[in-house]
Scaffold this motif. Structure first.
Motif, mmCIF file in Angstrom:
data_model
loop_
_atom_site.group_PDB
_atom_site.id
_atom_site.type_symbol
_atom_site.label_atom_id
_atom_site.label_comp_id
_atom_site.label_asym_id
_atom_site.label_seq_id
_atom_site.Cartn_x
_atom_site.Cartn_y
_atom_site.Cartn_z
ATOM 1 N N THR A 12 0.800 -1.230 0.000
ATOM 2 C CA THR A 12 0.000 0.000 0.000
ATOM 3 C C THR A 12 0.826 1.270 0.000
ATOM 4 N N GLY A 13 2.152 1.141 0.099
ATOM 5 C CA GLY A 13 3.011 2.332 0.121
ATOM 6 C C GLY A 13 2.955 3.087 -1.191
ATOM 7 N N SER A 14 2.934 4.408 -1.102
ATOM 8 C CA SER A 14 2.870 5.254 -2.288
ATOM 9 C C SER A 14 4.105 5.040 -3.167
ATOM 10 N N GLY A 15 3.879 4.714 -4.450
ATOM 11 C CA GLY A 15 4.971 4.506 -5.394
ATOM 12 C C GLY A 15 5.585 3.113 -5.340
ATOM 13 N N SER A 16 4.988 2.197 -4.594
ATOM 14 C CA SER A 16 5.524 0.833 -4.471
ATOM 15 C C SER A 16 5.365 0.052 -5.765
ATOM 16 N N THR A 17 6.322 -0.844 -6.002
ATOM 17 C CA THR A 17 6.224 -1.849 -7.056
ATOM 18 C C THR A 17 6.557 -3.192 -6.414
ATOM 19 N N VAL A 18 6.372 -4.274 -7.136
ATOM 20 C CA VAL A 18 6.691 -5.567 -6.540
ATOM 21 C C VAL A 18 8.197 -5.773 -6.387
ATOM 22 N N THR A 19 9.004 -4.961 -7.044
ATOM 23 C CA THR A 19 10.462 -5.071 -6.876
ATOM 24 C C THR A 19 10.995 -4.078 -5.853
ATOM 25 N N THR A 20 10.317 -2.960 -5.658
ATOM 26 C CA THR A 20 10.707 -1.981 -4.638
ATOM 27 C C THR A 20 9.455 -1.578 -3.871
ATOM 28 N N ARG A 21 9.243 -2.264 -2.771
ATOM 29 C CA ARG A 21 8.089 -1.959 -1.922
ATOM 30 C C ARG A 21 8.483 -0.839 -0.975
ATOM 31 N N LYS A 22 7.486 -0.107 -0.476
ATOM 32 C CA LYS A 22 7.754 1.048 0.385
ATOM 33 C C LYS A 22 6.871 1.017 1.619
ATOM 34 N N MET A 23 7.523 1.045 2.785
ATOM 35 C CA MET A 23 6.790 1.251 4.031
ATOM 36 C C MET A 23 6.644 2.751 4.210
ATOM 37 N N SER A 24 5.556 3.162 4.816
ATOM 38 C CA SER A 24 5.303 4.580 5.061
ATOM 39 C C SER A 24 5.219 4.847 6.550
ATOM 40 N N ALA A 25 5.627 6.067 6.923
ATOM 41 C CA ALA A 25 5.501 6.504 8.318
ATOM 42 C C ALA A 25 4.316 7.451 8.416
ATOM 43 N N THR A 26 3.686 7.516 9.585
ATOM 44 C CA THR A 26 2.523 8.383 9.747
ATOM 45 C C THR A 26 2.889 9.855 9.580
ATOM 46 N N GLY A 27 4.108 10.247 9.928
ATOM 47 C CA GLY A 27 4.525 11.643 9.793
ATOM 48 C C GLY A 27 5.159 11.958 8.460
ATOM 49 N N GLY A 28 5.086 11.043 7.517
ATOM 50 C CA GLY A 28 5.710 11.231 6.208
ATOM 51 C C GLY A 28 6.970 10.389 6.105
ATOM 52 N N GLY A 29 7.446 10.226 4.926
ATOM 53 C CA GLY A 29 8.656 9.442 4.695
ATOM 54 C C GLY A 29 8.336 8.020 4.268
ATOM 55 N N THR A 30 9.287 7.422 3.561
ATOM 56 C CA THR A 30 9.166 6.039 3.117
ATOM 57 C C THR A 30 10.466 5.293 3.400
ATOM 58 N N LEU A 31 10.350 3.999 3.509
ATOM 59 C CA LEU A 31 11.498 3.121 3.730
ATOM 60 C C LEU A 31 11.338 1.944 2.765
ATOM 61 N N ASN A 32 12.277 1.825 1.820
ATOM 62 C CA ASN A 32 12.202 0.776 0.803
ATOM 63 C C ASN A 32 12.553 -0.588 1.395
ATOM 64 N N TYR A 33 11.911 -1.617 0.866
ATOM 65 C CA TYR A 33 12.222 -2.992 1.245
ATOM 66 C C TYR A 33 11.846 -3.908 0.093
ATOM 67 N N ALA A 34 12.267 -5.163 0.179
ATOM 68 C CA ALA A 34 11.960 -6.148 -0.864
ATOM 69 C C ALA A 34 11.580 -7.472 -0.210
#
Length: 166
Positions: A86-108
């Motif tokens: 559900t992270g904004s801009g996520s793809t199946v190769t670069t998923r993104k966790m989101s923080a409530t105050g903004g920001g993303t953290l990539n993971y796979a």
């Protein structure tokens, strides 16, 4: 003469008993038929995913794993896919966790412990195939947060949908 009649009577009685005991019982009869028995087994599957908790990220690689439990009818072939999350801009190769105050953290997410086979949602390309056994089957999901990211401080999360196709 009395004894002769008596002997004949005894002999006749014995002969009647012997013949009666050796003769088959002709008063019992049998008949047979058949009983048709049928059933059908419908292919079915269920799937449940567990959480993957990466813990604290300090700009170094973080590896963690979780599991997906599949229960399919014996002999039923299936594929398990994972969407982009559900992270904004996520793809199946670069998923993104989101923080409530903004920001993303990539993971796979990967299908193998070497973390080389991406786990996506295209059957025949990046899903996990299997065959049901009628018992619970556990698939391991290998996750990784890559090094050298500079996310904002905060608690990050994402939700990935598991799709089982059979």
């Amino acid at each position: 003469m009395f004894f002769a009649k008596k002997n004949r009577f005894v002999c006749a009685s014995i002969a009647a008993v012997v013949l009666a005991s050796s003769a088959p019982a002709s008063f019992a009869a049998t008949a047979s038929g058949s009983l048709a028995i049928t059933a059908s087994v419908v292919a079915s599957c269920t799937v449940v995913g567990s959480a993957i908790a990466f813990g604290a990220y300090t700009q170094t690689v973080v590896n963690q794993s979780g599991s997906i439990t599949v229960l399919c009818t014996n002999g039923t072939t299936y594929n398990v896919g994972l969407d982009a999350g559900t992270g904004s801009g996520s793809t199946v190769t670069t998923r993104k966790m989101s923080a409530t105050g903004g920001g993303t953290l990539n993971y796979a997410l990967y299908r193998d412990s070497g973390r080389t086979n991406n786990w996506g949602s295209t059957i025949g390309t990046d899903t996990q195939a299997g065959t049901g056994s009628g018992l619970l089957q556990t698939l391991t999901v290998y996750g990784q947060i890559p090094a050298s990211q500079t996310p904002l401080a905060g608690a990050y999360s994402d939700t990935v949908t598991v799709t089982l196709t059979y």
